[in-house]
Design a protein around this motif. Structure first.
Motif, mmCIF file in Angstrom:
data_model
loop_
_atom_site.group_PDB
_atom_site.id
_atom_site.type_symbol
_atom_site.label_atom_id
_atom_site.label_comp_id
_atom_site.label_asym_id
_atom_site.label_seq_id
_atom_site.Cartn_x
_atom_site.Cartn_y
_atom_site.Cartn_z
ATOM 1 N N THR A 1 -24.733 -20.019 -19.453
ATOM 2 C CA THR A 1 -24.130 -19.343 -18.297
ATOM 3 C C THR A 1 -25.033 -19.356 -17.072
ATOM 4 N N GLY A 2 -26.082 -20.144 -17.104
ATOM 5 C CA GLY A 2 -26.986 -20.201 -15.960
ATOM 6 C C GLY A 2 -27.693 -18.893 -15.678
ATOM 7 N N GLY A 3 -27.948 -18.113 -16.732
ATOM 8 C CA GLY A 3 -28.688 -16.864 -16.585
ATOM 9 C C GLY A 3 -27.835 -15.657 -16.249
ATOM 10 N N ILE A 4 -26.507 -15.809 -16.201
ATOM 11 C CA ILE A 4 -25.652 -14.646 -15.922
ATOM 12 C C ILE A 4 -25.650 -13.684 -17.104
ATOM 13 N N PHE A 5 -25.877 -14.211 -18.302
ATOM 14 C CA PHE A 5 -26.153 -13.366 -19.457
ATOM 15 C C PHE A 5 -27.647 -13.395 -19.696
ATOM 16 N N ASP A 6 -28.265 -12.214 -19.835
ATOM 17 C CA ASP A 6 -29.715 -12.180 -19.982
ATOM 18 C C ASP A 6 -30.122 -10.854 -20.596
ATOM 19 N N ILE A 7 -30.659 -10.873 -21.812
ATOM 20 C CA ILE A 7 -31.007 -9.626 -22.480
ATOM 21 C C ILE A 7 -32.273 -8.987 -21.915
ATOM 22 N N THR A 8 -33.011 -9.669 -21.040
ATOM 23 C CA THR A 8 -34.171 -9.030 -20.414
ATOM 24 C C THR A 8 -33.742 -8.097 -19.281
ATOM 25 N N VAL A 9 -32.453 -7.823 -19.183
ATOM 26 C CA VAL A 9 -31.907 -6.961 -18.144
ATOM 27 C C VAL A 9 -32.223 -5.482 -18.398
ATOM 28 N N LYS A 10 -32.856 -5.158 -19.505
ATOM 29 C CA LYS A 10 -33.083 -3.759 -19.883
ATOM 30 C C LYS A 10 -33.661 -2.886 -18.755
ATOM 31 N N PRO A 11 -34.701 -3.301 -18.041
ATOM 32 C CA PRO A 11 -35.209 -2.416 -16.975
ATOM 33 C C PRO A 11 -34.168 -2.093 -15.915
ATOM 34 N N LEU A 12 -33.275 -3.022 -15.624
ATOM 35 C CA LEU A 12 -32.216 -2.765 -14.648
ATOM 36 C C LEU A 12 -31.169 -1.812 -15.211
ATOM 37 N N VAL A 13 -30.853 -1.959 -16.491
ATOM 38 C CA VAL A 13 -29.893 -1.055 -17.130
ATOM 39 C C VAL A 13 -30.382 0.387 -17.017
ATOM 40 N N TYR A 14 -31.654 0.589 -17.272
ATOM 41 C CA TYR A 14 -32.225 1.934 -17.184
ATOM 42 C C TYR A 14 -32.299 2.394 -15.732
ATOM 43 N N LEU A 15 -32.626 1.506 -14.831
ATOM 44 C CA LEU A 15 -32.727 1.863 -13.421
ATOM 45 C C LEU A 15 -31.395 2.342 -12.876
ATOM 46 N N TRP A 16 -30.313 1.736 -13.336
ATOM 47 C CA TRP A 16 -28.970 2.122 -12.898
ATOM 48 C C TRP A 16 -28.430 3.332 -13.656
ATOM 49 N N SER B 1 -42.180 -13.343 -28.647
ATOM 50 C CA SER B 1 -43.184 -12.863 -27.705
ATOM 51 C C SER B 1 -42.682 -13.094 -26.291
ATOM 52 N N THR B 2 -43.418 -12.562 -25.336
ATOM 53 C CA THR B 2 -43.096 -12.767 -23.938
ATOM 54 C C THR B 2 -44.307 -13.309 -23.208
ATOM 55 N N THR B 3 -44.053 -14.154 -22.233
ATOM 56 C CA THR B 3 -45.148 -14.729 -21.452
ATOM 57 C C THR B 3 -45.505 -13.857 -20.262
ATOM 58 N N LYS B 4 -44.778 -12.756 -20.066
ATOM 59 C CA LYS B 4 -45.041 -11.880 -18.924
ATOM 60 C C LYS B 4 -45.037 -10.431 -19.371
ATOM 61 N N LYS B 5 -46.123 -9.749 -19.187
ATOM 62 C CA LYS B 5 -46.224 -8.356 -19.572
ATOM 63 C C LYS B 5 -45.214 -7.517 -18.801
ATOM 64 N N GLY B 6 -44.522 -6.631 -19.516
ATOM 65 C CA GLY B 6 -43.542 -5.759 -18.881
ATOM 66 C C GLY B 6 -42.104 -6.189 -19.082
ATOM 67 N N VAL B 7 -41.894 -7.398 -19.611
ATOM 68 C CA VAL B 7 -40.537 -7.859 -19.906
ATOM 69 C C VAL B 7 -40.030 -7.127 -21.153
ATOM 70 N N GLN B 8 -38.812 -6.596 -21.063
ATOM 71 C CA GLN B 8 -38.198 -5.869 -22.172
ATOM 72 C C GLN B 8 -36.776 -6.366 -22.385
ATOM 73 N N ILE B 9 -36.253 -6.123 -23.582
ATOM 74 C CA ILE B 9 -34.924 -6.641 -23.907
ATOM 75 C C ILE B 9 -33.984 -5.529 -24.349
ATOM 76 N N ASP B 10 -32.699 -5.778 -24.141
ATOM 77 C CA ASP B 10 -31.615 -4.874 -24.519
ATOM 78 C C ASP B 10 -30.512 -5.753 -25.092
ATOM 79 N N CYS B 11 -30.229 -5.613 -26.382
ATOM 80 C CA CYS B 11 -29.237 -6.468 -27.049
ATOM 81 C C CYS B 11 -27.878 -5.807 -27.191
ATOM 82 N N ASN B 12 -27.651 -4.693 -26.487
ATOM 83 C CA ASN B 12 -26.388 -3.975 -26.642
ATOM 84 C C ASN B 12 -25.190 -4.810 -26.209
#
Length: 338
Positions: A103-118, A156-167
């Protein structure tokens, strides 16, 4: 999310006759899991309930993928940036990354910080409503499935602070796992519903293919009116994404819990829901969020352009005058009874 299709709630109905042994009885199990309800119906000569074993399946998956369960594998990863995955987590992560690429990144489980921010996460931000623009800007550098690395069973992640949400994908996966569990018990006719994400196989107690009814909202968005049709599920999975369960209104705009990982914005287009049929519920659930973010026209073009994914969908949306409309992919109506 609930599923009396197109808006939610589940109705079992059927079509197409088949022969079944009269010795088979309908068994129903229901309860709460993964922050929602579940309903499992199946035909069996043995009427002893499988509910306790079904609950155990949920427990194992939650230990892997639940953000609400302290010590789960997903919480371990979010805390440390690495984890040794079990089979469930590995399967979901592989499908998530595949869908992100598709989907060209339209689906992305690293969206977790944004989910919490909203305000749609386990914990809530200090403010209510639309996040400050600078907060979104500061969060965006941590969004990106390309920061995830899978090597064997290690994530693992190549960037510290990346988090995932699989909901956005885990319920569909769970539905299919429960279906396979039933088949391992010798059950050939069943319907599994977890929060409105469903799969079905075979026939119900009336010797007809399992189907679900479709509803649409009224003009006031507070009640539901049935559409003249039922969606048959002959060995398929079905999932829905919409703006009607988890949302907040600010001014004249409704912001839903589906977050666009490229823009950082919560869903606020004219789409009420998209319902997706696929070969299994895992696939349907993976694609329903990106399809609702694409919008009606782009989403239908995407389905037509990618027949290899086996997707069919129906959109419920509001036109410029506030009227409720429907749009279908070319193959969706083949599953409907009018």
């Amino acid at each position: 999310m609930r599923f009396f299709l197109v808006m939610a709630g589940l109705l079992t109905a059927m079509s197409i006759r088949a022969q079944q042994s009269p010795a088979l009885k309908l068994v129903a199990c229901e309860g709460k899991a993964q922050g929602t309800y579940y309903i499992v119906k199946y035909l069996s000569a043995d009427t002893a309930s499988l509910e306790s074993r079904i609950d155990s399946v949920f427990g194992v998956i939650d230990q892997s993928l639940s953000l609400y369960k302290p010590g789960s594998l997903i919480n371990q990863f979010n805390a440390t940036g690495h984890v040794r995955m079990d089979e469930h987590m590995r399967t979901v992560l592989q499908q998530a990354i595949f869908t992100s690429k598709a989907t060209g990144g339209i689906f992305d489980i690293t969206v977790k910080p944004l989910v919490y921010l909203w305000g749609f996460g386990v914990t809530k931000p200090s403010f209510k409503g639309i996040p400050p623009a600078d907060s979104i800007k500061k969060t965006m550098p941590y969004i990106g499935y390309r920061y995830l690395r899978i090597k064997g069973d290690h994530l693992s992640t190549t960037k510290k602070g990346v988090q995932i949400d699989c909901n956005g994908i885990a319920q569909g996966y769970t539905v299919d796992v429960l279906g396979r569990f039933l088949e391992q018990q010798g059950i050939e006719n069943y319907l599994v519903d977890v929060g409105g994400e469903l799969c079905a196989k075979g026939y119900n107690q009336q010797h007809k293919i399992w189907s679900v009814g479709i509803e649409r909202p009224s003009q006031g968005d507070t009640t539901y009116e049935p559409v003249q049709g039922l969606v048959r599920l002959p060995g398929k999975g079905i999932a829905t994404s919409g703006n009607y369960r988890r949302f907040f209104d600010q001014g004249q705009t409704r912001f839903a819990h589906t977050i666009h990982p490229i823009t950082g914005q919560a869903l606020h287009n004219n789409i009420i829901s998209v319902t997706v049929i696929a070969k299994d519920c895992f696939t349907a659930d993976a694609f329903d969020n990106p399809l609702i973010l694409m919008g009606v026209e782009e989403g239908l073009r995407y389905i037509a352009k990618h027949p290899e994914y086996g997707l069919e969908a129906t959109y419920i949306y509001k036109d410029k005058d506030g009227g409720i409309k429907e749009a279908f992919s070319d193959g969706f109506k083949a599953y409907m009874e009018f």
